[in-house]
Design a protein around this motif. Structure first.
Motif, PDB file in Angstrom:
ATOM      1  N   ILE A  40       0.843  -1.200   0.000  1.00  0.00           N
ATOM      2  CA  ILE A  40       0.000   0.000   0.000  1.00  0.00           C
ATOM      3  C   ILE A  40       0.877   1.248   0.000  1.00  0.00           C
ATOM      4  N   ILE A  41       1.920   1.253   0.826  1.00  0.00           N
ATOM      5  CA  ILE A  41       2.825   2.397   0.900  1.00  0.00           C
ATOM      6  C   ILE A  41       3.529   2.605  -0.440  1.00  0.00           C
ATOM      7  N   GLN A  42       3.989   1.534  -1.082  1.00  0.00           N
ATOM      8  CA  GLN A  42       4.654   1.657  -2.376  1.00  0.00           C
ATOM      9  C   GLN A  42       3.709   2.220  -3.439  1.00  0.00           C
ATOM     10  N   ASP A  43       2.452   1.769  -3.442  1.00  0.00           N
ATOM     11  CA  ASP A  43       1.474   2.284  -4.402  1.00  0.00           C
ATOM     12  C   ASP A  43       1.233   3.781  -4.192  1.00  0.00           C
ATOM     13  N   ARG A  44       1.133   4.189  -2.930  1.00  0.00           N
ATOM     14  CA  ARG A  44       0.896   5.610  -2.643  1.00  0.00           C
ATOM     15  C   ARG A  44       2.112   6.450  -3.006  1.00  0.00           C
ATOM     16  N   LEU A  45       3.324   5.929  -2.795  1.00  0.00           N
ATOM     17  CA  LEU A  45       4.534   6.643  -3.193  1.00  0.00           C
ATOM     18  C   LEU A  45       4.609   6.788  -4.713  1.00  0.00           C
ATOM     19  N   ARG A  46       4.260   5.720  -5.443  1.00  0.00           N
ATOM     20  CA  ARG A  46       4.239   5.795  -6.902  1.00  0.00           C
ATOM     21  C   ARG A  46       3.228   6.832  -7.389  1.00  0.00           C
ATOM     22  N   THR A  47       2.059   6.882  -6.747  1.00  0.00           N
ATOM     23  CA  THR A  47       1.041   7.860  -7.111  1.00  0.00           C
ATOM     24  C   THR A  47       1.537   9.280  -6.870  1.00  0.00           C
ATOM     25  N   ALA A  48       2.155   9.510  -5.712  1.00  0.00           N
ATOM     26  CA  ALA A  48       2.674  10.846  -5.398  1.00  0.00           C
ATOM     27  C   ALA A  48       3.794  11.233  -6.349  1.00  0.00           C
ATOM     28  N   GLN A  49       4.663  10.283  -6.683  1.00  0.00           N
ATOM     29  CA  GLN A  49       5.757  10.568  -7.607  1.00  0.00           C
ATOM     30  C   GLN A  49       5.217  10.889  -9.004  1.00  0.00           C
TER      31      GLN A  49
END
Length: 154
Positions: free
Chosen positions: A41-50
């Motif tokens: 979940i954290i990786q998906d949110r980081l990818r979205t923010a990036q």
């Protein structure tokens, strides 16, 4: 007694220390799966923010390319606060030129012939320091009016 208890006089409060050893074996598989789910979940949110940040930055980026023998203006004061040519003030010239491009050096640098008055400066400049010359004489400060000293001040 555990080493942590021997040193600090109390039990360790990390998630590992919350369970007894026999309970950890039963809960361990679920705990690992929960942690892996949270990491995903954290990786998906980081990818979205990036991706969002990149889309904002891509709006500001402009691909600038000049042709050989094209005329450009040279930025005299590249950044606010940093004065390469040491003239400070609002009314100091921002661009000088026009200069003719000799050749392209790499992806983002260009070389052109500088007049003898500017021979102390390097003839290779980054594309961010160049502006396309449109032929309007009102915004051009010619190099003959800029007297460059040995220490690149004028």
């Amino acid at each position: 007694m555990a080493p942590y208890e021997a040193l600090y006089g109390r039990r360790c409060r990390s998630p590992i220390g919350w369970f007894e050893p026999r309970e950890a074996r039963l809960v361990g598989i679920d705990l690992v799966q929960d942690v892996l789910d949270k990491v995903n979940i954290i990786q998906d949110r980081l990818r979205t923010a990036q991706s969002r940040k990149n889309s904002y930055d891509d709006r500001k980026v402009r691909d600038v390319a000049f042709k050989i023998e094209e005329r450009v203006l040279l930025r005299v004061s590249p950044m606010k606060g940093m004065m390469r040519f040491r003239n400070k003030g609002k009314l100091s010239p921002r661009f000088i030129g026009p200069f003719e491009i000799l050749d392209r050096v790499g992806e983002v640098a260009y070389r052109f012939v500088l007049p003898p008055g500017l021979s102390a400066a390097r003839p290779v400049f980054h594309v961010s320091m160049l502006r396309k010359y449109h032929g309007d004489q009102s915004h051009v400060s010619y190099f003959s009016t800029v007297q460059l000293n040995k220490d690149l001040t004028y």
